[in-house]
Write a protein that holds these residues in place. Structure first.
Motif, short mmCIF file in Angstrom:
data_model
loop_
_atom_site.label_atom_id
_atom_site.label_comp_id
_atom_site.label_asym_id
_atom_site.label_seq_id
_atom_site.Cartn_x
_atom_site.Cartn_y
_atom_site.Cartn_z
N GLY A 1 45.05 -11.97 33.51
CA GLY A 1 46.18 -11.11 33.81
C GLY A 1 46.56 -11.05 35.26
N GLU A 2 45.74 -11.64 36.15
CA GLU A 2 46.02 -11.57 37.58
C GLU A 2 47.23 -12.43 37.93
OE1 GLU A 2 43.72 -12.52 41.83
OE2 GLU A 2 42.59 -12.33 39.95
N VAL B 1 47.96 -15.18 34.97
CA VAL B 1 46.86 -15.79 34.23
C VAL B 1 46.87 -15.26 32.80
CG1 VAL B 1 44.36 -16.02 34.06
CG2 VAL B 1 45.47 -16.08 36.30
N ILE B 2 46.91 -16.18 31.82
CA ILE B 2 46.92 -15.76 30.42
C ILE B 2 45.70 -16.26 29.65
CG2 ILE B 2 49.43 -15.57 30.28
CD1 ILE B 2 49.53 -18.33 29.03
N SER B 3 44.88 -17.11 30.28
CA SER B 3 43.69 -17.62 29.60
C SER B 3 42.68 -18.07 30.65
CB SER B 3 44.06 -18.78 28.67
OG SER B 3 42.92 -19.33 28.06
N LEU B 4 41.40 -17.86 30.34
CA LEU B 4 40.33 -18.25 31.26
C LEU B 4 39.28 -19.07 30.53
CD1 LEU B 4 39.59 -15.01 33.36
CD2 LEU B 4 40.53 -17.16 34.20
N SER B 5 38.73 -20.08 31.24
CA SER B 5 37.60 -20.85 30.75
C SER B 5 36.75 -21.21 31.97
CB SER B 5 38.06 -22.11 30.02
OG SER B 5 36.94 -22.88 29.60
N GLY B 6 35.72 -20.38 32.21
CA GLY B 6 34.93 -20.57 33.41
C GLY B 6 35.77 -20.27 34.63
N GLU B 7 35.82 -21.19 35.56
CA GLU B 7 36.63 -21.00 36.75
C GLU B 7 38.01 -21.64 36.60
OE1 GLU B 7 34.48 -22.32 40.14
OE2 GLU B 7 33.14 -20.58 40.16
#
Length: 604
Positions: A28-29, A42-48
């Motif tokens: 969300g940042e 940001v809508i999705s994260l996978s690790g960094e």
């Protein structure tokens, strides 16, 4: 870009979807992408690794360019200076953008929503002394934002503590410190440093603003449109939808509501509509006079413009930007109307982004979470008790543009399950130049019982009965019209023909209303009921005569019937005596016809 901010680099680009490497990034940042510093979320994260949706075109951006995390989610600035403004889908003021980059928005352009140089006359709230316990939503003071709207400066939600200092009355810029308080946690423990409060604060758009409790609606939103107010009312704090095919008049209905509704604040969000329609709104609204104050309508209006040629992801964000600003004014104790034109274009933005993310499509390619996103959006409407113990409301009205007018398509069908008032527009009525083209057969309102109490108290106790009678007559008209189409009008009895005549009087004399008619563009509740009661009274009198054997053709040939159809344009809201005088003339004519028929019967 600042070196102090966390930075990374672009790994992959897929239209508005960008994959970046950025240590410590949060879901969300907001981030700045590439040398052009495009804004994204940001809508999705996978690790960094993070997947970012950008609010601007990524043309010319290359992998390896920098990406910088800003440390906060997509947020809006909330403070004095919003009203009268025209913003894009991420709350950039279009007037300042035009000054900075001309007719076209330069990519990466960053412009503050609130004017940092403008000064405001701040008046501190009475009774606030150092040591006073404060919590989110409490009023620190006031600023006269426009001639008609007093802007209440609120403690930001989630902030709690003891007041250390409150600025005296005077002129301040929006970033100036007007209060300091020592923050405390839930156990009353003080923090190490005092918190500085200014005339504005930021709030993430995807998080609903808090309130004490939700209340039931008690009064209808008066729009001045008879088919809405008298037949399918919407309460302040309610949820409504205006579905209809291209050319049926959705935008005109929403503009009439924006202009004439008795709300304190109006927020109009043009989400993905054609540029020429929004240009008409942007050019016409600043010229309109407020019918309630006599001043310019823009003094209590703000516009969010995101046309169909603007970036698709900003279209998805614009809805949340609008509703967050609506909640902010609700928290001040105002009744706010937000119009979203249209939620179909917003849903199409969801579909495009989900497709680029490779998410599994369901109904007509829309993502599986379409219904939940729609429900979450509409649930931000409501009448509430604010954190400052006041009353405020947000009324949401969304236009829906079903392809080909198919109300079974996903956006319309899900919306219909969520909202409480449904104003279905008909292409057939629009083609027949019947405006507003709201179809009385397929529209509905879940607020009739509450609205009936208001009409009974404020206008007339017989409103509910008259409304039910009119709808029953319109339903009867639909049945008889099918018979006429099959076997011709000769198959109908005189009573049935008079039913058709009565329904025609309602459709032409009540339901039709021209937005361009200076007399009839707005109809007060008192005049609405006077016209409806007159038409139904004439129908009842005529039915009585036909029932006694007077030929229906003789009743239909009475000259006043043509005038009844035009009465709405002959007498304004302050000319109810003229309607009463006309009714007395009609009664004299009908009594004369009755007496003449009685004499004829006696002579035979």
């Amino acid at each position: 870009m600042s070196d102090s901010k966390r930075s990374g680099f672009i790994r992959d680009i897929n239209g508005p979807i960008v994959t970046i490497d950025l240590p410590g990034i949060r879901s969300g940042e907001q981030v700045r992408i590439g040398e052009a510093e495009l804004l994204g979320e940001v809508i999705s994260l996978s690790g960094e690794q993070a997947v970012v949706q950008t609010y601007e075109s990524t043309d010319g951006v290359r992998p390896g360019e920098p990406a910088v995390g800003l440390g906060w989610p997509l947020s809006v600035e909330l403070g004095p200076g919003l009203l009268g403004g025209i913003f894009d889908g991420v709350q950039r003021p279009l007037e300042k953008i035009a000054q900075a980059s001309g007719d076209y928005i330069r990519r990466g352009l960053s412009v503050a929503a609130l004017d940092r140089s403008r000064v405001w006359e701040f008046e501190p709230a009475a009774g606030l002394e150092p040591g006073t316990r404060l919590h989110g939503g409490m009023v620190l003071g006031t600023v006269q934002e426009t001639t008609t709207i007093l802007h209440r400066i609120l403690v930001p939600p989630g902030v709690e503590g003891e007041l250390e200092e409150l600025a005296p009355a005077g002129e301040y810029e929006v970033e100036a410190t007007i209060a300091r308080l020592r923050e405390t946690d839930g156990q009353g423990l003080s923090g190490k440093e005092s918190r500085r409060l200014s005339l504005y604060h930021r709030w993430p758009v995807r998080r609903p603003r808090p309130y004490d409790r939700r209340d039931d609606g008690v009064a209808p939103l008066i729009t001045g449109q008879r088919v809405i107010d008298s037949f399918f009312p919407l309460l302040k704090g309610g949820k409504g939808a205006v579905p209809g095919p291209f050319g049926a008049g959705k935008t005109m209905v929403q503009q009439q509501i924006a202009r004439w509704s008795n709300a304190d604040i109006v927020i109009y969000v043009g989400c993905g509509e054609r540029g020429n329609e929004l240009v008409d709104v942007l050019e016409s609204f600043p010229q309109l006079d407020d019918p309630y104050t006599g001043r310019k309508l823009m003094e209590r209006t703000l516009l969010v413009a995101n046309t169909s040629n603007m970036p698709v992801v900003a279209r998805e964000a614009s809805i949340y930007v609008g509703i967050t600003m609506a909640e902010y004014y609700r928290d001040m104790g105002y009744d706010v109307v937000m119009l979203a034109d249209s939620t179909s274009r917003w849903a199409e933005a969801l579909r495009e982004v989900s497709g680029r993310l490779g998410q599994m499509p369901v109904e007509e390619g829309y993502p599986a979470y379409l219904a939940s996103r729609l429900a979450a959006f509409y649930e931000r409407a409501g009448r509430v008790e604010t954190c400052a113990s006041g009353k405020g409301s947000v009324t949401l009205i969304g236009a829906v543009s079903p392809p080909g007018g198919d109300f079974s398509e996903p956006v319309t069908s899900h919306t219909k399950d969520i909202i409480e008032t449904f104003w279905a527009l008909s292409k057939e009525l629009a083609d027949a130049r019947h405006y507003p083209s709201i179809d009385w057969d397929t529209s509905f309102s879940g607020h009739v019982a509450t609205a009936a109490q208001w009409w009974s108290d404020e206008v007339d106790r017989s409103w509910a009965a008259r409304r039910a009678q009119a709808l029953k007559l319109l339903s009867r008209d639909a049945e008889l019209s099918r018979i006429v189409n099959l076997v011709g009008p000769e198959a109908l009895s005189d009573v049935q023909r008079w039913d058709l005549e009565g329904a025609a009087l309602i459709k032409e004399g009540i339901l039709q209303q021209s937005a361009l008619d200076e007399v009839d563009t707005f109809c007060s509740p008192q005049r609405q009921f006077a016209l409806l009661d007159l038409v139904l009274w004439i129908y009842d009198k005529g039915a009585e005569l036909v029932g006694r054997g007077v030929p229906v053709r003789e009743v239909q040939s009475l000259p006043f019937l043509a005038r009844v159809r035009r009465l709405k344009s002959l007498y304004g809201n302050d000319q109810l005596d003229g309607i009463r005088t006309f009714r007395a003339e009609v009664e004299q004519t009908l009594d004369g016809l009755s007496l003449e028929y009685d004499k004829g019967e006696v002579s035979r």
